[in-house]
Scaffold this active site. Structure first.
Site, PDB file in Angstrom:
ATOM      1  N   GLU A   1       0.841  -1.203   0.000  1.00 30.29           N
ATOM      2  CA  GLU A   1       0.000   0.000   0.000  1.00 30.29           C
ATOM      3  C   GLU A   1       0.869   1.243   0.000  1.00 30.29           C
ATOM      4  O   GLU A   1       1.900   1.286   0.668  1.00 30.29           O
ATOM      5  CB  GLU A   1      -0.904  -0.015   1.242  1.00 30.29           C
TER       6      GLU A   1
ATOM      7  N   ASP B   1       0.313   5.332   0.589  1.00 33.71           N
ATOM      8  CA  ASP B   1      -0.729   6.257   1.075  1.00 33.71           C
ATOM      9  C   ASP B   1      -0.344   7.718   1.052  1.00 33.71           C
ATOM     10  O   ASP B   1       0.736   8.085   1.496  1.00 33.71           O
ATOM     11  CB  ASP B   1      -1.017   5.993   2.568  1.00 33.71           C
TER      12      ASP B   1
ATOM     13  N   GLU C   1      -2.342  10.794   2.896  1.00 28.74           N
ATOM     14  CA  GLU C   1      -3.509  11.151   3.714  1.00 28.74           C
ATOM     15  C   GLU C   1      -3.412  12.623   4.082  1.00 28.74           C
ATOM     16  O   GLU C   1      -2.403  13.052   4.634  1.00 28.74           O
ATOM     17  CB  GLU C   1      -3.576  10.289   4.973  1.00 28.74           C
TER      18      GLU C   1
END
Ligand SMILES: *[C@@H]1O[C@H](CO)[C@@H](O)[C@H](O)[C@H]1NC(C)=O
Length: 295
Positions: free
Chosen positions: A110, A112, A114
């Protein structure tokens, strides 16, 4: 019928010119993609609205629900970017995420982005994280040097055989190198989908959960446009994993050029607010990738 020589020559020149144009500008995804060409809504249809003939979208968060979308396909290496305009004003407790995920429970990969909201006038933070072969816990945070709710900015993830580069406009904010030969895990065998969500996370997002979401300010809106996915997608992931011929594997994408490296150092020196690498409480022993992911 005979053409005069001059017309023949003109046509020849035009043809040569067109051939030259085509070779200068390879024809990959030249037209701007609409949202529904590449993505589908995965969470709360009623909270996502298409704008500008489907070229842009509006995401909404209220007390009933957040919302989210995902790419229709999965990719193994490539360059993904979109322009986002984040929630203005008091966005404390909200999180807008843009990430890639292999969607595999056991050995998750993953990448990310954010965006953690903040009280009016306080800077948004961008948290990045990298999961490789099932292990994450590699958070870094930078405070943005501009107001990301005032205008659209381009957020991108370059993922190739050599590294993962998270960028804000043309500024790299994080580089995670492939040092698999030295024993640090790198996502390089599982295709990933592209996801985005807008949701409430006021138990942790803003000042470690101290600042709560103010529902009097709801609904909250974020805007997206200029979706661009350039990636390798085949039914057989190993074909992508072994293909080094794609442009995003080319020499200029294998390491940061001098200008990008300078911008990256500037971010790390002036805007970095958290780095798991230097968090001695969480990591008494410096994780191995931290020693080699320097600039
Ligand atoms: C919010 O603002 C505070 C105060 O300026 C800052 O310390 C913090 O890093 C900002 N971001 C988040 C997500 O809390």
């Amino acid at each position: 019928m005979m053409y005069p020589l001059s017309i023949f020559l003109n046509n020849l020149l035009l043809t040569l010119f067109l051939i030259r144009l085509v070779t200068l500008f390879p024809v990959t995804n030249t037209k701007p993609a609409t949202f529904l060409e590449d993505f589908r809504i995965t969470w709360s249809d009623s909270h996502i609205k298409q704008l500008d003939g489907g070229k842009g979208i509006q995401l909404l968060l209220d007390q009933n629900s957040g919302c989210g979308f995902a790419s229709k396909k999965k990719y193994l290496f490539g360059l993904v970017s979109m322009k986002i305009k984040l929630i203005p004003g008091d966005s404390a407790g909200t999180v807008t995420a843009f990430y890639m995920n292999s969607d595999t429970d056991q050995v998750r990969d993953e990448l990310d982005f954010e965006f953690l909201g903040n009280r009016t006038g306080q800077p948004y933070s961008v948290q990045t994280n990298v999961y490789a072969h099932g292990k994450g816990d590699r958070e870094q945070r930078v405070n943005l040097w501009f107001d990301p709710s005032a205008d659209f900015h381009r957020y991108s993830i370059l993922w190739n055989y050599h590294h993962v580069v998270f960028s804000v406009d043309e500024v790299p904010i994080r580089v995670y190198k492939n040092n698999e030969h030295k024993g640090t895990p790198f996502p390089n065998s599982q295709p990933m989908g592209i996801y985005s969500t807008l949701w409430e996370a006021d138990d942790w997002a803003t000042r470690g959960g101290l600042e709560k979401i103010d529902w009097k300010e709801a609904p909250f809106y974020a805007y997206y446009k200029d979706f661009d996915i350039e990636g390798c997608t085949t039914p057989e992931p190993s074909a992508c994993a072994s293909n080094r011929a794609n442009w995003w594997e080319g020499p200029s994408y294998q390491r940061l050029d001098a200008g990008a490296a300078r911008r990256y150092r500037w971010v790390r020196m002036n805007h970095m607010v958290y780095d798991y690498c230097t968090d001695k409480r969480r990591n008494p022993v410096t994780p191995p990738e931290c020693l080699i992911n320097g600039i």
